[in-house]
Design a protein around this motif. Structure first.
Motif, PDB file in Angstrom:
ATOM      1  N   THR A  59      40.904   9.426 -31.386  1.00 59.68           N
ATOM      2  CA  THR A  59      42.127  10.157 -31.350  1.00 59.68           C
ATOM      3  C   THR A  59      42.501  11.290 -32.336  1.00 59.68           C
ATOM      4  O   THR A  59      43.526  12.022 -31.994  1.00 59.68           O
ATOM      5  N   PHE A  60      41.930  10.968 -33.415  1.00 58.55           N
ATOM      6  CA  PHE A  60      42.228  11.858 -34.535  1.00 58.55           C
ATOM      7  C   PHE A  60      41.448  12.965 -34.828  1.00 58.55           C
ATOM      8  O   PHE A  60      41.366  13.761 -35.507  1.00 58.55           O
ATOM      9  N   PHE A  61      40.367  13.014 -33.870  1.00 59.64           N
ATOM     10  CA  PHE A  61      39.320  14.152 -33.834  1.00 59.64           C
ATOM     11  C   PHE A  61      39.255  15.214 -32.908  1.00 59.64           C
ATOM     12  O   PHE A  61      38.417  16.176 -32.575  1.00 59.64           O
ATOM     13  N   TYR A  62      40.100  15.131 -31.625  1.00 59.72           N
ATOM     14  CA  TYR A  62      40.074  15.855 -30.636  1.00 59.72           C
ATOM     15  C   TYR A  62      41.491  16.505 -30.475  1.00 59.72           C
ATOM     16  O   TYR A  62      42.574  16.138 -30.558  1.00 59.72           O
ATOM     17  N   PHE A  63      41.480  17.959 -30.796  1.00 59.91           N
ATOM     18  CA  PHE A  63      42.553  18.862 -30.755  1.00 59.91           C
ATOM     19  C   PHE A  63      42.796  19.336 -29.232  1.00 59.91           C
ATOM     20  O   PHE A  63      43.512  20.260 -29.065  1.00 59.91           O
ATOM     21  N   ASP A  69      45.603  27.329 -28.959  1.00 60.06           N
ATOM     22  CA  ASP A  69      46.064  26.138 -29.596  1.00 60.06           C
ATOM     23  C   ASP A  69      45.125  25.514 -30.572  1.00 60.06           C
ATOM     24  O   ASP A  69      45.475  24.983 -31.411  1.00 60.06           O
ATOM     25  N   PHE A  70      44.100  25.232 -30.001  1.00 59.76           N
ATOM     26  CA  PHE A  70      42.848  24.851 -30.976  1.00 59.76           C
ATOM     27  C   PHE A  70      42.644  25.429 -32.096  1.00 59.76           C
ATOM     28  O   PHE A  70      42.522  24.831 -33.076  1.00 59.76           O
ATOM     29  N   VAL A  71      42.415  26.620 -32.057  1.00 58.66           N
ATOM     30  CA  VAL A  71      42.184  27.458 -33.164  1.00 58.66           C
ATOM     31  C   VAL A  71      43.354  27.515 -34.086  1.00 58.66           C
ATOM     32  O   VAL A  71      43.100  27.615 -35.425  1.00 58.66           O
ATOM     33  N   PHE A  72      44.633  27.574 -33.542  1.00 57.60           N
ATOM     34  CA  PHE A  72      45.911  27.602 -34.519  1.00 57.60           C
ATOM     35  C   PHE A  72      45.766  26.265 -35.330  1.00 57.60           C
ATOM     36  O   PHE A  72      46.263  26.321 -36.591  1.00 57.60           O
ATOM     37  N   HIS A  73      45.722  25.178 -34.759  1.00 61.82           N
ATOM     38  CA  HIS A  73      45.961  23.716 -35.249  1.00 61.82           C
ATOM     39  C   HIS A  73      44.788  23.653 -36.304  1.00 61.82           C
ATOM     40  O   HIS A  73      44.830  23.082 -37.584  1.00 61.82           O
ATOM     41  N   SER A 120      45.397  13.917 -33.424  1.00 62.21           N
ATOM     42  CA  SER A 120      44.740  14.685 -34.446  1.00 62.21           C
ATOM     43  C   SER A 120      45.973  15.840 -35.000  1.00 62.21           C
ATOM     44  O   SER A 120      45.837  16.026 -36.319  1.00 62.21           O
ATOM     45  N   SER A 121      46.610  16.411 -33.955  1.00 61.15           N
ATOM     46  CA  SER A 121      47.479  17.371 -34.638  1.00 61.15           C
ATOM     47  C   SER A 121      48.736  16.747 -35.742  1.00 61.15           C
ATOM     48  O   SER A 121      49.009  17.386 -36.654  1.00 61.15           O
ATOM     49  N   ALA A 171      55.386  19.937 -29.979  1.00 59.28           N
ATOM     50  CA  ALA A 171      56.440  19.843 -31.231  1.00 59.28           C
ATOM     51  C   ALA A 171      56.715  18.503 -31.665  1.00 59.28           C
ATOM     52  O   ALA A 171      56.892  18.196 -32.992  1.00 59.28           O
ATOM     53  N   ALA A 172      56.892  17.711 -30.546  1.00 63.60           N
ATOM     54  CA  ALA A 172      57.155  16.227 -31.048  1.00 63.60           C
ATOM     55  C   ALA A 172      56.027  15.584 -32.048  1.00 63.60           C
ATOM     56  O   ALA A 172      56.274  14.975 -32.860  1.00 63.60           O
ATOM     57  N   GLY A 173      54.860  15.739 -31.292  1.00 59.16           N
ATOM     58  CA  GLY A 173      53.671  15.261 -32.178  1.00 59.16           C
ATOM     59  C   GLY A 173      53.600  15.768 -33.706  1.00 59.16           C
ATOM     60  O   GLY A 173      53.327  15.353 -34.660  1.00 59.16           O
ATOM     61  N   ASP A 174      53.651  17.259 -33.714  1.00 61.50           N
ATOM     62  CA  ASP A 174      53.892  17.936 -34.968  1.00 61.50           C
ATOM     63  C   ASP A 174      54.835  17.253 -36.030  1.00 61.50           C
ATOM     64  O   ASP A 174      54.796  17.033 -37.180  1.00 61.50           O
ATOM     65  N   LEU A 175      56.350  17.012 -35.441  1.00 64.49           N
ATOM     66  CA  LEU A 175      57.275  16.822 -36.173  1.00 64.49           C
ATOM     67  C   LEU A 175      56.992  15.148 -36.493  1.00 64.49           C
ATOM     68  O   LEU A 175      57.405  14.645 -37.932  1.00 64.49           O
ATOM     69  N   MET A 176      56.314  14.368 -35.808  1.00 58.09           N
ATOM     70  CA  MET A 176      55.817  12.962 -36.241  1.00 58.09           C
ATOM     71  C   MET A 176      55.017  13.048 -37.327  1.00 58.09           C
ATOM     72  O   MET A 176      55.108  12.429 -38.284  1.00 58.09           O
ATOM     73  N   GLY A 177      54.127  14.186 -37.517  1.00 54.25           N
ATOM     74  CA  GLY A 177      53.251  14.236 -38.580  1.00 54.25           C
ATOM     75  C   GLY A 177      53.831  14.829 -39.812  1.00 54.25           C
ATOM     76  O   GLY A 177      53.655  14.184 -41.168  1.00 54.25           O
ATOM     77  N   CYS A 178      55.019  15.570 -39.452  1.00 52.87           N
ATOM     78  CA  CYS A 178      55.843  15.811 -40.836  1.00 52.87           C
ATOM     79  C   CYS A 178      56.555  14.542 -41.303  1.00 52.87           C
ATOM     80  O   CYS A 178      56.511  14.653 -42.449  1.00 52.87           O
ATOM     81  N   ALA A 179      57.026  13.738 -40.500  1.00 53.49           N
ATOM     82  CA  ALA A 179      57.732  12.803 -40.974  1.00 53.49           C
ATOM     83  C   ALA A 179      56.651  11.686 -41.603  1.00 53.49           C
ATOM     84  O   ALA A 179      57.195  11.108 -42.886  1.00 53.49           O
ATOM     85  N   VAL A 180      55.450  11.581 -41.208  1.00 53.73           N
ATOM     86  CA  VAL A 180      54.578  10.709 -42.028  1.00 53.73           C
ATOM     87  C   VAL A 180      54.205  11.366 -43.302  1.00 53.73           C
ATOM     88  O   VAL A 180      53.890  10.717 -44.310  1.00 53.73           O
TER      89      VAL A 180
END
Length: 217
Positions: A59-63, A69-73, A120-121, A171-180
């Motif tokens: 789950t951490f390796f597939y963007f 969006d793939f290139v951006f992340h 991944s994101s 955005a929810a996933g990215d915000l979760m990453g910011c929280a962690v």
């Protein structure tokens, strides 16, 4: 050109390079139909009830499919993960891997709250957030359009991801990453220094992991 690409790849610090390689290979495998996203996504039931534990890793390796969006992340994760590993974690491969491992566990525990099959994101935003907090006065030009200081970078990227995908779920996933990432920053730069007075098991890799990376402790 191959020599130039090889030289560029070898200049990327080892943990970031390994992470980048696994992400690219996973996306290529899906693109070539060697595997499907249904074999890679994470859920507690699939991973631990149906005895498919590899999902807690893939789950951490597939963007997602190869796209803008793939290139951006991939670009921003590789860039700031590299910056962080070369600066704050220079010659401390085990400590950087320990940060990513702890962040991965936190994301797995939090994933049911957001029902995100791929993490991944969110994980990519952890080094972006930590780097931005450790370089508060660094100016950053976003696509040559606007210049901001580093602490605003994660939120700017979250907003761009939201616009790019047209849905709040990205955005929810990215915000979760910011929280962690904030938790990782607090443990290392606030709690460890001001409350513990030195390194702890949460901020520094265990001796066994350091030996695995060939580091002295």
């Amino acid at each position: 050109m191959p020599v130039g690409i090889e030289a560029w790849v070898t200049q990327i610090p080892p943990v970031t390079r390994g992470w980048l390689a696994l992400c690219v290979l996973t996306s290529l495998a899906v693109q070539c139909q060697l595997v499907t996203p249904l074999q890679l996504y994470f859920s507690f039931k699939s991973a631990f009830v149906n005895s498919q534990p590899w999902r807690a890793v893939t789950t951490f390796f597939y963007f997602g499919p190869i796209s803008l969006d793939f290139v951006f992340h991939l670009f921003f994760f590789m860039r700031y993960s590299r910056y962080l590993e070369e600066s704050s974690f220079a010659n401390r491969k085990a400590d950087y891997f320990w940060l990513l491992l702890q962040s991965s566990v936190l994301l797995l525990l939090m994933s049911p709250l957001f029902n995100l099959p791929f993490l991944s994101s969110p994980l990519a935003f952890v080094p972006i957030y930590l780097w931005s907090r450790r370089h508060p006065s660094t100016p950053i030009s976003l696509f040559g359009i606007v210049t901001i200081t580093a602490p605003y970078l994660p939120l700017a990227l979250v907003g761009f991801s939201w616009i790019l995908n047209g849905t709040w779920r990205a955005a929810a996933g990215d915000l979760m990453g910011c929280a962690v990432g904030h938790i990782g920053w607090f443990i290392r730069d606030v709690w460890t220094r001001e409350m513990m007075g030195g390194p702890s098991v949460f901020s520094e890799a265990p001796p066994r992991l350091k030996r695995l990376f060939g580091e002295n402790y």
